[in-house]
Design an enzyme around this catalytic site. Structure first.
Site, PDB file in Angstrom:
ATOM      1  N   CYS A   1       0.829  -1.263   0.067  1.00  0.00           N
ATOM      2  CA  CYS A   1       0.088  -0.146   0.037  1.00  0.00           C
ATOM      3  C   CYS A   1       0.896   1.294   0.024  1.00  0.00           C
ATOM      4  CB  CYS A   1      -0.805  -0.082   1.329  1.00  0.00           C
ATOM      5  SG  CYS A   1      -2.162   0.943   1.162  1.00  0.00           S
TER       6      CYS A   1
ATOM      7  N   HIS B   1      -3.604  -5.375   0.105  1.00  0.00           N
ATOM      8  CA  HIS B   1      -3.161  -6.046   1.203  1.00  0.00           C
ATOM      9  C   HIS B   1      -3.181  -7.385   1.511  1.00  0.00           C
ATOM     10  CE1 HIS B   1      -2.836  -2.017   3.595  1.00  0.00           C
ATOM     11  NE2 HIS B   1      -3.795  -1.782   2.883  1.00  0.00           N
TER      12      HIS B   1
ATOM     13  N   GLU C   1      -1.888  -9.658   3.164  1.00  0.00           N
ATOM     14  CA  GLU C   1      -1.800  -9.985   4.420  1.00  0.00           C
ATOM     15  C   GLU C   1      -3.121 -10.549   5.167  1.00  0.00           C
ATOM     16  OE1 GLU C   1      -1.822  -5.630   5.215  1.00  0.00           O
ATOM     17  OE2 GLU C   1      -1.083  -6.899   3.549  1.00  0.00           O
TER      18      GLU C   1
END
Length: 514
Positions: free
Chosen positions: A351, A478, A480
């Protein structure tokens, strides 16, 4: 919080979180589920829905009150979402697992507790199981396990109309039998329903710990589901916990961020790194670096912190710059990205971290010395990162680009595509306002920085790579958020493989089908 892990074989489950924070991600990671915004209730959501109803005239001019209007809104939300499964199966869920965050007695949680009291009465005792989580501290000098905090919180809960069926007691060491007997006597909970969640070597031992205390049987008995439930199959969790315990080698990861004083700010990133490292039979050794300590100004104001930050960065095997908002520490992040690019150290920007790599490349390679993001300098002559909301450009509220979106690979011959098994596209979650300026792409790609992933319109840059670098990757999304213990995020896995010099071998084996 992790008790539902034991119940996976009993049927379909729905998860609904009320006023929680990090636990939402914990549920997704542990149970490999994809939750939506409807699975999270906040006070703001509830009050907004009630205000909208009042403005529409749904209450016919009645005085709007916490009881019954707010509590009814909470119950209605629970009941509307409770039948929707989140595990991919068809049909309504068998059990809705609700977590109410906060502390008993907090004024913020009072409407939610009252709503749950009413709900427990309406669904009946066989359809409601309340687990109260409490701390059993130990006084340092005396060494005695104190039950008073739990006694008082249970008394407060009972005064509000809720009686816990089970107690989940957190402690540093296993709870002694006499402590459990005291809790049972004063909290009016059977000793067999008092669960001890003491500290363990790693978090994956917790489901095993609860299984060994028959937590699943106590819950199923309360819900009258014993006859249809199968025994929990935790072989994967057992292997995962044992694997983590036996890891010896580690990899040094420099995490250059803005919020390193509160590392929970990056919990999802930390967990994704852990998943990737375990897949590589490694322990993650994360070195936290405050981005502002790398800046030139820091060398004058706090020279020791400045020197320590740079020494830590130089010793790391790889550099990760996670997301964030605002201009604090940006100069330090740019310096970290430059160091990684020039010294061929694996770099991963998420990001904001991707935007940082774009700014650094523009300044150092393209010679645009004042290149910047309009988030940090709205008068920059070279706006390489700009505000690209999907809605209003004048209001900050509700302007984030959120949710899972498609990213189309522009070429299969790039590291990221190969890590995603050369899929035509990937679906990853987003959470941002600013993006790479599409008008600058031509100059970047001509200088060697390639944007290998774009959105469906081709105007939003999603993935960048520097082909001349062993691993220099930035992603606007993202990854994750979708990483799981037994299925690490491909881009995180590639990052760790590159840091340990195994990436090329891994890609060769993948190409050969071995």
């Amino acid at each position: 919080m992790l008790v539902p892990c034991l119940l996976l074989n009993t049927g379909k489950f729905l998860f609904l979180m009320m006023a929680v924070d990090l636990d939402l991600g914990n549920y997704e990671r542990f149970l490999d589920l994809m939750l939506t915004r409807e699975n999270n209730i906040t006070t703001g959501k509830i009050y907004q829905s009630v205000l909208e109803k009042e403005r529409r005239g749904d209450y016919l001019g009645k005085t709007v009150q916490v009881v019954p209007h707010i509590t009814d809104a909470i119950k209605n939300h629970i009941e509307s979402v409770a039948t929707i499964p989140v595990d991919g199966q068809e049909g309504p869920a068998d059990v809705c697992v609700i977590e109410l965050g906060g502390t008993v007695g907090d004024i913020e949680s009072m409407p939610f507790i009252e709503a749950l009291r009413q709900l427990s009465f309406s669904v009946g005792p066989d359809n409601f199981c309340l687990i109260h989580v409490s701390l059993v501290p130990v006084l340092g000098v005396v060494g005695e396990q104190k039950t008073k905090p739990t006694q008082h919180s249970v008394r407060e809960l009972r005064a509000l109309g809720l009686t816990p069926h089970l107690l989940a007691c957190r402690s540093a060491q296993p709870i002694l039998d006499n402590t459990k007997e005291k809790l049972s006597q004063f909290c009016h909970v059977p000793a067999g329903n008092i669960l001890n969640v003491h500290d363990v070597p790693n978090i994956w031992h917790v489901p095993l710990l609860l299984r060994n205390q028959n937590a699943h049987l106590s819950i199923l008995k309360q819900l009258n589901l014993l006859r249809i439930a199968a025994a929990p199959d935790l072989r994967d969790w057992t292997n995962l916990a044992a694997t983590h315990d036996n890891l010896t080698n580690s990899v040094k990861i420099a995490m250059v961020g803005k919020y390193v004083g509160l590392t929970d700010s990056y919990l999802s990133v930390v967990k994704a790194l852990l998943h990737a490292c375990i897949a590589c039979s490694l322990k993650p050794s994360i070195d936290w670096i405050a981005a502002s300590d790398l800046e030139d100004e820091s060398s004058k104001l706090t020279p020791e912190a400045h020197a320590a930050a740079w020494e830590t960065l130089r010793k790391a095997s790889c550099v990760l710059v996670p997301g964030g908002f605002g201009d604090r520490g940006v100069k330090g992040m740019i310096l970290a990205a430059k160091y990684a690019r020039e010294n061929k150290v694996p770099y991963f920007g998420i990001c904001l971290g991707m935007q940082i790599s774009v700014i650094e490349f523009a300044r150092s390679v393209l010679g645009w010395e004042k290149a910047n993001s309009t988030e940090f300098d709205d008068a920059t002559p070279n706006p390489v990162v700009i505000f690209m909301p999907e809605g209003s450009k004048t209001h900050m509220g509700s302007t984030m680009r959120l949710g899972s979106r498609k990213t189309l690979f522009q070429t299969a011959d790039c590291i990221t595509s190969r890590m995603y098994h050369k899929s035509a596209y990937v679906d990853e979650r987003h959470r941002h306002r600013y993006e790479v300026n599409p008008e600058s792409i031509g100059a970047f790609e001509e200088a060697g920085l390639k944007f290998v992933g774009k959105d469906e319109t081709g105007n939003r840059m999603e993935i960048l790579e520097l082909p001349s670098h062993p691993f220099y990757v930035g992603v606007q999304f993202h990854p994750e958020f979708k990483s799981r213990p037994r299925r690490p995020s491909p881009v995180f896995l590639g990052f760790i493989l590159a840091a340990t010099g195994q990436l090329n071998l891994y890609l060769e084996k993948q190409q050969n089908g071995s």
